[in-house]
Design an enzyme around this catalytic site. Structure first.
Site, PDB file in Angstrom:
ATOM      1  N   VAL A   1      81.509  60.802  39.833  1.00 51.56           N
ATOM      2  CA  VAL A   1      82.689  60.436  39.050  1.00 51.56           C
ATOM      3  C   VAL A   1      83.908  61.072  39.700  1.00 51.56           C
ATOM      4  O   VAL A   1      83.906  62.273  39.984  1.00 51.56           O
ATOM      5  CB  VAL A   1      82.566  60.917  37.588  1.00 51.56           C
ATOM      6  CG1 VAL A   1      83.838  60.595  36.803  1.00 51.56           C
ATOM      7  CG2 VAL A   1      81.352  60.284  36.899  1.00 51.56           C
TER       8      VAL A   1
ATOM      9  N   GLN B   1      78.280  61.601  47.569  1.00 48.73           N
ATOM     10  CA  GLN B   1      78.674  60.193  47.643  1.00 48.73           C
ATOM     11  C   GLN B   1      79.932  60.054  48.488  1.00 48.73           C
ATOM     12  O   GLN B   1      80.964  60.663  48.196  1.00 48.73           O
ATOM     13  CB  GLN B   1      78.900  59.635  46.241  1.00 48.73           C
ATOM     14  CG  GLN B   1      79.397  58.187  46.226  1.00 48.73           C
ATOM     15  CD  GLN B   1      80.877  58.094  45.897  1.00 48.73           C
ATOM     16  OE1 GLN B   1      81.328  58.606  44.886  1.00 48.73           O
ATOM     17  NE2 GLN B   1      81.644  57.468  46.768  1.00 48.73           N
TER      18      GLN B   1
ATOM     19  N   TYR C   1      83.030  58.026  50.070  1.00 48.33           N
ATOM     20  CA  TYR C   1      83.967  56.910  50.199  1.00 48.33           C
ATOM     21  C   TYR C   1      84.218  56.739  51.696  1.00 48.33           C
ATOM     22  O   TYR C   1      84.508  57.706  52.393  1.00 48.33           O
ATOM     23  CB  TYR C   1      85.288  57.224  49.504  1.00 48.33           C
ATOM     24  CG  TYR C   1      85.342  56.853  48.048  1.00 48.33           C
ATOM     25  CD1 TYR C   1      85.762  55.587  47.644  1.00 48.33           C
ATOM     26  CD2 TYR C   1      84.989  57.775  47.073  1.00 48.33           C
ATOM     27  CE1 TYR C   1      85.821  55.249  46.297  1.00 48.33           C
ATOM     28  CE2 TYR C   1      85.036  57.451  45.718  1.00 48.33           C
ATOM     29  CZ  TYR C   1      85.455  56.191  45.351  1.00 48.33           C
ATOM     30  OH  TYR C   1      85.510  55.867  44.026  1.00 48.33           O
TER      31      TYR C   1
ATOM     32  N   LYS D   1      75.105  52.408  47.108  1.00 46.89           N
ATOM     33  CA  LYS D   1      75.452  52.285  45.691  1.00 46.89           C
ATOM     34  C   LYS D   1      76.449  51.146  45.482  1.00 46.89           C
ATOM     35  O   LYS D   1      77.404  51.003  46.242  1.00 46.89           O
ATOM     36  CB  LYS D   1      76.067  53.593  45.185  1.00 46.89           C
ATOM     37  CG  LYS D   1      76.426  53.597  43.697  1.00 46.89           C
ATOM     38  CD  LYS D   1      76.975  54.959  43.288  1.00 46.89           C
ATOM     39  CE  LYS D   1      77.261  55.058  41.810  1.00 46.89           C
ATOM     40  NZ  LYS D   1      78.333  54.149  41.356  1.00 46.89           N
TER      41      LYS D   1
ATOM     42  N   HIS E   1      79.923  49.795  39.163  1.00 45.20           N
ATOM     43  CA  HIS E   1      80.943  50.841  39.060  1.00 45.20           C
ATOM     44  C   HIS E   1      81.355  51.077  37.604  1.00 45.20           C
ATOM     45  O   HIS E   1      82.526  51.339  37.299  1.00 45.20           O
ATOM     46  CB  HIS E   1      82.162  50.483  39.908  1.00 45.20           C
ATOM     47  CG  HIS E   1      82.818  51.658  40.576  1.00 45.20           C
ATOM     48  ND1 HIS E   1      82.404  52.151  41.785  1.00 45.20           N
ATOM     49  CD2 HIS E   1      83.850  52.451  40.197  1.00 45.20           C
ATOM     50  CE1 HIS E   1      83.155  53.175  42.128  1.00 45.20           C
ATOM     51  NE2 HIS E   1      84.041  53.391  41.172  1.00 45.20           N
TER      52      HIS E   1
ATOM     53  N   ARG F   1      84.191  48.877  36.185  1.00 40.73           N
ATOM     54  CA  ARG F   1      85.560  49.257  36.536  1.00 40.73           C
ATOM     55  C   ARG F   1      86.125  48.477  37.720  1.00 40.73           C
ATOM     56  O   ARG F   1      87.243  48.733  38.143  1.00 40.73           O
ATOM     57  CB  ARG F   1      85.612  50.758  36.855  1.00 40.73           C
ATOM     58  CG  ARG F   1      85.348  51.621  35.637  1.00 40.73           C
ATOM     59  CD  ARG F   1      85.137  53.071  36.001  1.00 40.73           C
ATOM     60  NE  ARG F   1      86.316  53.732  36.532  1.00 40.73           N
ATOM     61  CZ  ARG F   1      87.321  54.217  35.793  1.00 40.73           C
ATOM     62  NH1 ARG F   1      87.298  54.077  34.472  1.00 40.73           N
ATOM     63  NH2 ARG F   1      88.338  54.832  36.350  1.00 40.73           N
TER      64      ARG F   1
ATOM     65  N   SER G   1      75.459  52.322  35.368  1.00 39.76           N
ATOM     66  CA  SER G   1      76.427  51.468  34.668  1.00 39.76           C
ATOM     67  C   SER G   1      75.869  50.956  33.343  1.00 39.76           C
ATOM     68  O   SER G   1      74.946  50.135  33.325  1.00 39.76           O
ATOM     69  CB  SER G   1      76.891  50.277  35.518  1.00 39.76           C
ATOM     70  OG  SER G   1      77.496  50.713  36.717  1.00 39.76           O
TER      71      SER G   1
ATOM     72  N   ILE H   1      74.362  52.713  30.868  1.00 41.06           N
ATOM     73  CA  ILE H   1      73.285  53.494  30.237  1.00 41.06           C
ATOM     74  C   ILE H   1      73.914  54.610  29.416  1.00 41.06           C
ATOM     75  O   ILE H   1      74.718  55.388  29.922  1.00 41.06           O
ATOM     76  CB  ILE H   1      72.341  54.068  31.307  1.00 41.06           C
ATOM     77  CG1 ILE H   1      71.753  52.936  32.162  1.00 41.06           C
ATOM     78  CG2 ILE H   1      71.235  54.890  30.675  1.00 41.06           C
ATOM     79  CD1 ILE H   1      71.030  53.410  33.402  1.00 41.06           C
TER      80      ILE H   1
END
Length: 388
Positions: free
Chosen positions: A90, A139, A141, A263, A287, A290, A319, A321
């Site tokens: 996040v 994660q 980018y 992902k 996502h 989003r 996403s 859950i």
């Protein structure tokens, strides 16, 4: 009773659901921060579809069968976790609640579930690796420059992150009306409206003063000092290129020594490419609703992808859950593992330092109850209880 068992049952009874945590979080943090956490894109259609369509999945109970107990332990990429869920990456976590990534990383480590750090979160790779003793995932980018890409990957490898997650569902940033109205940036734009929101949340203010203004800690070594808001936005636009393709993934696969996960997969064609490129896993995700409001909810492509490719690559999901039953429904639909982002951020925003521990404990308790109710002894057997 072991210390681990104590953690599993330690729940604040005032907040026995993620919905309760969300309600409390809304009262504890400024409106601009809550709306960043809570909102989707455009009209929030896919945000709501994600959860509502997961909850259309039904499980078959078995009451007279012999039952020898239920275990949530789950093997994933050679490590056995204590539950089949983890904390999703996040961005801007420290904006929503000061020190949030460290709180959540510590709770994940103590409960033996994975924590995934986002490139644009507010703690560094090195600090989270220290807290989790090298067990956190990272994660990435995708940067525009190979030099930056290579350095981030090197830092993640030196921090002993076992899994690198690369993101494919942000070729452009989602159109998010709330964030536009709120002037959201890092740090947030202090309009009169936002200042009034902050003044009404004294606990959040005190914690922010204690921990300092949130920053993109992982990216600090690459950022010019003293950027204003416009310069920061320009830096982020110039530094990252969200669109992945095979040519960008191949060198990452070559240089990354650990497990590599894609992902944001939302269709069978991308899942097949991930297999061809030698990836170890994929996370079916949109996502958190989003990015593309006109897309499918995650549970639909998950079922198709898991059925077609589940024996060739580890298929996971995030996403939508929000509960233990949601985890069970997702795994019955084919997920080998699940991740949640908002649920844990609601917990931390509501309960501060206790939020991570409480939320993990709550989800474990809910999931254990479902397993015992349907007579499911092993998480791998959820599929046997799916009503088709």
């Amino acid at each position: 009773m072991s210390e681990q068992k104590k953690k599993e049952i330690k729940i604040n009874t005032a907040y026995p659901s993620v919905s309760d945590l969300r309600t409390k979080a809304q009262k504890k943090i400024p409106k601009f921060a809550f709306e960043y956490l809570d909102g989707g894109c455009n009209e929030d259609v896919n945000l709501h579809k994600n959860t509502s369509e997961i909850r259309k999945v039904e499980l078959l109970p078995s009451y007279l069968s012999k039952h020898c107990g239920s275990s949530m332990k789950t093997e994933l990429f050679g490590k056995t976790y204590d539950a089949p869920f983890g904390i999703a990456p996040v961005g801007l976590q420290g904006l929503m609640w000061p020190n949030a990534p460290e709180i959540l990383a510590k709770a994940a480590f103590e409960h033996n579930v994975p924590f995934v750090l986002s490139t644009v979160s507010t703690s560094s790779i090195e600090r989270i690796a220290e807290i989790t003793e090298g067990n956190a995932w990272f994660q990435l980018y995708h940067p525009t420059e190979n030099r930056l890409r290579d350095d981030l990957i090197k830092r993640a490898a030196e921090a002993e992150c076992p899994v690198l997650v690369i993101l494919c569902d942000v070729p452009t940033f989602g159109f998010r009306p709330r964030d536009i109205r709120n002037g959201l940036a890092m740090p947030p734009k202090m309009t009169l409206k936002n200042i009034l929101q902050v003044l009404g949340k004294p606990h959040w203010v005190l914690e922010t003063l204690k921990h300092g203004q949130p920053n993109f800690e992982t990216l600090k070594p690459y950022m010019p000092k003293n950027l204003d808001l416009k310069q920061l936005g320009k830096f982020m636009d110039q530094t990252f290129s969200g669109r992945l393709n095979e040519e960008k993934i191949k060198p990452i696969r070559d240089m990354w020594p650990g497990k590599l996960v894609l992902k944001g997969v939302a269709n069978e064609a991308d899942a097949e490419k991930a297999i061809q490129l030698g990836l170890d896993g994929l996370i079916v995700s949109n996502h958190g609703g989003r990015q593309l409001d006109a897309g499918e909810s995650t549970i639909k492509p998950l079922s198709r992808i898991a059925e077609k490719y589940g024996d060739q690559i580890t298929v996971m999901m995030d996403s939508g859950i929000r509960s233990g039953p949601d985890i069970a429904r997702s795994m019955a639909s084919g997920a080998a593992f699940t991740f949640m982002g908002r649920s844990f951020m609601y917990g931390v925003a509501a309960l501060g330092k206790q939020g991570g521990d409480h939320t993990i404990s709550l989800l474990k308790t809910e999931l254990q109850q479902v397993m015992e109710q349907i007579c499911c002894e092993d998480v791998r057997d959820f599929k046997k209880h799916l009503i088709k």
